[in-house]
Write a protein that holds these residues in place. Structure first.
Motif, short mmCIF file in Angstrom:
data_model
loop_
_atom_site.label_atom_id
_atom_site.label_comp_id
_atom_site.label_asym_id
_atom_site.label_seq_id
_atom_site.Cartn_x
_atom_site.Cartn_y
_atom_site.Cartn_z
N GLY A 1 0.80 -1.23 0.00
CA GLY A 1 0.00 0.00 0.00
C GLY A 1 0.83 1.28 0.00
O GLY A 1 0.36 2.33 -0.42
N TYR B 1 3.21 2.25 -8.84
CA TYR B 1 1.80 2.42 -9.23
C TYR B 1 1.68 2.66 -10.73
O TYR B 1 0.88 2.04 -11.42
CB TYR B 1 1.17 3.60 -8.48
CG TYR B 1 0.69 3.25 -7.08
CD1 TYR B 1 -0.56 2.67 -6.90
CD2 TYR B 1 1.46 3.51 -5.97
CE1 TYR B 1 -1.02 2.35 -5.62
CE2 TYR B 1 1.02 3.19 -4.69
CZ TYR B 1 -0.22 2.62 -4.52
OH TYR B 1 -0.67 2.29 -3.27
N GLY C 1 -1.61 -2.72 -17.46
CA GLY C 1 -2.96 -3.20 -17.76
C GLY C 1 -3.38 -4.37 -16.88
O GLY C 1 -4.50 -4.87 -16.99
N ALA C 2 -2.49 -4.83 -16.00
CA ALA C 2 -2.82 -5.94 -15.10
C ALA C 2 -3.78 -5.46 -14.00
O ALA C 2 -3.90 -4.26 -13.77
CB ALA C 2 -1.54 -6.49 -14.47
N ASP C 3 -4.43 -6.41 -13.34
CA ASP C 3 -5.27 -6.07 -12.19
C ASP C 3 -4.37 -5.73 -11.01
O ASP C 3 -3.47 -6.49 -10.67
CB ASP C 3 -6.18 -7.24 -11.82
CG ASP C 3 -7.38 -7.32 -12.77
OD1 ASP C 3 -7.61 -6.34 -13.51
OD2 ASP C 3 -8.06 -8.35 -12.76
N ILE C 4 -4.65 -4.58 -10.39
CA ILE C 4 -3.78 -4.11 -9.30
C ILE C 4 -4.48 -4.33 -7.96
O ILE C 4 -5.56 -3.79 -7.72
CB ILE C 4 -3.47 -2.61 -9.45
CG1 ILE C 4 -2.94 -2.31 -10.86
CG2 ILE C 4 -2.49 -2.16 -8.38
CD1 ILE C 4 -2.97 -0.83 -11.22
N ILE C 5 -3.86 -5.12 -7.09
CA ILE C 5 -4.39 -5.34 -5.74
C ILE C 5 -3.35 -4.83 -4.75
O ILE C 5 -2.16 -5.14 -4.88
CB ILE C 5 -4.64 -6.85 -5.49
CG1 ILE C 5 -5.53 -7.47 -6.58
CG2 ILE C 5 -5.21 -7.09 -4.10
CD1 ILE C 5 -6.98 -7.15 -6.48
N ARG C 6 -3.79 -4.06 -3.77
CA ARG C 6 -2.87 -3.54 -2.73
C ARG C 6 -3.03 -4.35 -1.45
O ARG C 6 -4.13 -4.73 -1.10
CB ARG C 6 -3.21 -2.09 -2.37
CG ARG C 6 -2.95 -1.07 -3.41
CD ARG C 6 -3.69 0.21 -3.05
NE ARG C 6 -3.01 1.07 -2.09
CZ ARG C 6 -3.55 1.52 -0.98
NH1 ARG C 6 -4.76 1.16 -0.61
NH2 ARG C 6 -2.88 2.35 -0.19
N PHE C 7 -1.91 -4.56 -0.75
CA PHE C 7 -2.01 -5.11 0.61
C PHE C 7 -1.53 -4.05 1.58
O PHE C 7 -0.81 -3.12 1.21
CB PHE C 7 -1.25 -6.42 0.77
CG PHE C 7 0.23 -6.36 0.47
CD1 PHE C 7 0.71 -6.61 -0.83
CD2 PHE C 7 1.16 -6.08 1.46
CE1 PHE C 7 2.07 -6.56 -1.11
CE2 PHE C 7 2.53 -6.03 1.19
CZ PHE C 7 2.98 -6.28 -0.11
N LYS C 8 -1.96 -4.18 2.85
CA LYS C 8 -1.59 -3.19 3.86
C LYS C 8 -0.08 -3.21 4.04
O LYS C 8 0.53 -4.28 4.09
CB LYS C 8 -2.27 -3.52 5.20
CG LYS C 8 -3.71 -3.13 5.22
CD LYS C 8 -4.27 -3.14 6.64
CE LYS C 8 -5.77 -2.93 6.57
NZ LYS C 8 -6.52 -3.87 7.38
N ASP D 1 -2.23 -9.73 5.93
CA ASP D 1 -3.09 -9.06 4.96
C ASP D 1 -2.71 -9.47 3.54
O ASP D 1 -3.58 -9.71 2.69
CB ASP D 1 -2.93 -7.54 5.12
CG ASP D 1 -4.01 -6.78 4.40
OD1 ASP D 1 -5.13 -6.69 4.93
OD2 ASP D 1 -3.75 -6.29 3.28
N LYS E 1 -4.00 -13.02 2.86
CA LYS E 1 -5.45 -13.03 2.67
C LYS E 1 -5.77 -12.69 1.21
O LYS E 1 -6.60 -13.32 0.57
CB LYS E 1 -6.02 -11.96 3.61
CG LYS E 1 -7.50 -11.90 3.72
CD LYS E 1 -7.92 -11.09 4.94
CE LYS E 1 -7.41 -9.66 4.89
NZ LYS E 1 -7.71 -8.85 6.06
N ARG E 2 -5.06 -11.72 0.68
CA ARG E 2 -5.33 -11.29 -0.69
C ARG E 2 -4.83 -12.32 -1.71
O ARG E 2 -5.45 -12.52 -2.76
CB ARG E 2 -4.73 -9.90 -0.93
CG ARG E 2 -5.56 -8.88 -0.18
CD ARG E 2 -5.08 -7.47 -0.19
NE ARG E 2 -6.18 -6.59 0.16
CZ ARG E 2 -6.73 -6.47 1.37
NH1 ARG E 2 -6.25 -7.17 2.38
NH2 ARG E 2 -7.75 -5.68 1.59
N ARG F 1 -7.40 -15.12 -1.91
CA ARG F 1 -8.57 -14.76 -2.71
C ARG F 1 -8.34 -14.90 -4.21
O ARG F 1 -9.26 -15.07 -4.98
CB ARG F 1 -8.95 -13.29 -2.44
CG ARG F 1 -9.79 -13.13 -1.23
CD ARG F 1 -10.23 -11.69 -1.08
NE ARG F 1 -10.53 -11.48 0.31
CZ ARG F 1 -10.13 -10.45 1.04
NH1 ARG F 1 -9.40 -9.50 0.49
NH2 ARG F 1 -10.44 -10.36 2.30
N LEU F 2 -7.08 -14.78 -4.61
CA LEU F 2 -6.78 -14.82 -6.05
C LEU F 2 -6.88 -16.23 -6.63
O LEU F 2 -6.97 -16.40 -7.84
CB LEU F 2 -5.39 -14.25 -6.32
CG LEU F 2 -5.26 -12.73 -6.17
CD1 LEU F 2 -3.81 -12.31 -6.24
CD2 LEU F 2 -6.08 -12.01 -7.23
#
Ligand SMILES: Cc1ncc(COP(=O)(O)O)c(C=O)c1O
Lengths: 395, 83
Positions: free
Chosen positions: A134, A141, A148-155, A161, A164-165, A168-169
């Motif tokens: 994050g 960023y 163009g990829a999907d961007i997921i942030r972790f804490k 954290d 966990k993410r 989910r993937l």
């Protein structure tokens, strides 16, 4: 609201934060005297707002190498390496970086910003995922957005954290690039690399580590966090910059994956920009040599950093979680941060002012960067100035 | 996901935004997150992390390029939940 009105609105918001035309951002530096001193207005100030960690901006070896390159090869390359060719210096520095990291492949970019842009957007693409801290730097960023990829942030630095993410993937972890930084630029804390590597292996991802602020600072030979933790072989791609401890301009990526070389043909931030000038490459090469053998410089840097961190901690400042060459005093309001920044300038000390949303968690920061060329007396002077200002600003 | 799930998500998000927004601006499905509610970029990114945890889903922040209003955000969550 038209395009220009939007800029006016942004300017008004900035003015509200920084009244009376205070030039905290992009302050005019009139003369540079050394790695630690410069003139701002009519003040001779102590520089604690640079990223000159090893203090090499005036190292005779680097100056001489740059002068020689300038005389022999001219001021600029006037074009990209793809179209206009790779000079000897570009190729030599790539080899030297690869060898420094004991990796098979090395690539030089025109800036560290472009190293991240080019590497991330070259590796990840539409349908892939980038999992980023994050508190990541803007270049990370922007590289992710360009990919163009999907961007997921972790804490920030929170491994529970992050896991966990990852969970989910599901199967998408195999096409996931995890990105972390050796030392984070705002709070100066280090990534928990051993745990990141464990998760990367458990979920079968690819890992990129940006050593921008840790090159020259961490590890026996200054490789960065990979060396300090002994995890060099576990990191797939390492990026970094010449603009901090190497005191030049440029960026790099090293890897053992042969696919790195492919980026030369697909990565726009590598291809569609002029290559670094001969003098910047020559001084970076000379600085890399000094950095590798810079055990004494690192010792002095850490001594200075520990001294100031301890002093500020004892004075009661809230600081980033661990000592290091980046020491950030965390304050609640932008007004307090501005007052502290101005107060330090009146003591002839120049530091960085970081206001929201640039600082994490909606806080404001007064950020100091420490340098191997600073003296014990200078660190003591800075600590005392902070101490004097504390009751005046925070009561 | 049913229509009532959609309404529930809308309610939950409006409540959460209510505690994030400092002014008394009323929060409606048509409120513009940045323009009217003054949610800055970092607050929005952190809100996305919370939403991911609340619904146990992945919400890529690049998908926010198409999100302007509260309703756009609920639509995005709805779409990901239903996928
Ligand atoms: C973490 C991080 N990565 C990359 C960069 C970009 O480096 P450069 O100054 O070479 O563009 C910076 C510096 O601003 C940084 O702090």
């Amino acid at each position: 609201m038209n395009l220009l009105d939007k800029l006016d609105a942004a300017a008004a918001a900035r003015k509200a934060l920084l009244p009376n035309g205070v030039g905290a951002f992009g302050i005019p530096i009139e003369e540079v005297y050394s790695a630690t001193e410069a003139r701002i207005g009519d003040r001779r100030v102590l520089l604690l707002g640079t990223n000159n960690y090893l203090g090499l901006t005036f190292a005779p070896e680097c100056l001489e190498a740059a002068h020689e390159a300038l005389d022999e090869e001219g001021t600029g390359t006037t074009g990209s390496r793809m179209a206009n060719g790779s000079y000897f210096g570009h190729r030599a520095l790539e080899k030297e970086f690869a060898e420094f990291y004991k990796c098979d492949y090395g690539m030089v970019f025109t800036t560290g910003y472009q190293a991240n842009l080019g590497t991330i957007s070259g590796l990840a693409g539409r349908g892939d995922t980038v999992l980023i801290d994050g508190d990541s730097h803007a270049s990370i960023y922007d590289g992710c957005i360009l990919s163009g990829a999907d961007i997921i942030r972790f804490k920030h630095n929170d491994m529970a954290d992050m896991e966990k993410r990852l969970r989910r993937l599901g199967e998408r972890t195999q096409t996931t690039l995890i990105i972390a930084e050796g030392i984070y630029s705002m709070l100066g804390d280090q990534a928990p690399l051993a745990e990141i590597v464990e998760l990367k292996n458990k979920y079968d991802c690819t890992l990129l580590l940006d050593e921008a602020h840790s090159l020259g600072v961490l590890g026996e030979t200054g490789q960065g966090l990979v060396e300090k933790t002994g995890l060099l072989k576990e990191v797939d791609f390492i990026t970094g910059t010449f603009s901090k401890s190497l005191c030049s301009i440029g960026g790099y990526c090293v890897s053992n994956h042969p696919q790195l070389d492919q980026l030369r043909y697909i990565s726009h931030p590598y291809i569609f920009t002029a290559s670094p000038s001969p003098a910047t490459i020559a001084s970076a090469r000379a600085a890399l040599e000094l950095l590798r053998n810079g055990t004494e410089l690192r010792k002095q840097l850490w001594k200075n950093a520990m001294q100031l961190y301890k002093h500020l901690e004892e004075t009661g400042y809230k600081l980033g979680p661990e000592p290091g060459p980046v020491i950030a005093a965390i304050v609640d309001s932008p007004q307090q941060a501005l007052a502290l920044w101005q107060g330090l300038l009146e003591h002839n000390i120049y530091v960085n002012l970081i206001l929201p949303p640039a600082a994490p968690e909606g806080k404001s920061l007064v950020r100091c960067s420490i340098n191997a060329a600073h003296t014990t007396e200078q660190m003591d002077y800075v600590g005392r100035a902070f101490a004097k200002l504390k009751p005046q600003i925070f009561g | 996901m049913t229509a009532s799930d959609y309404d529930e998500t809308m309610q939950l998000l409006c409540d959460r935004l209510g505690s994030l927004v400092s002014s008394d601006t009323p929060i409606t499905p048509e409120s513009n997150l940045i323009g009217q509610l003054a949610i800055d970029s970092i607050k929005l990114l952190n809100l996305i992390m919370e939403i991911e945890d609340t619904f146990d889903i992945s919400v890529p922040i690049n998908a926010l390029a198409d999100v302007q209003t509260v309703r756009d955000l609920v639509d995005l969550i709805h779409k990901i939940k239903s996928a």
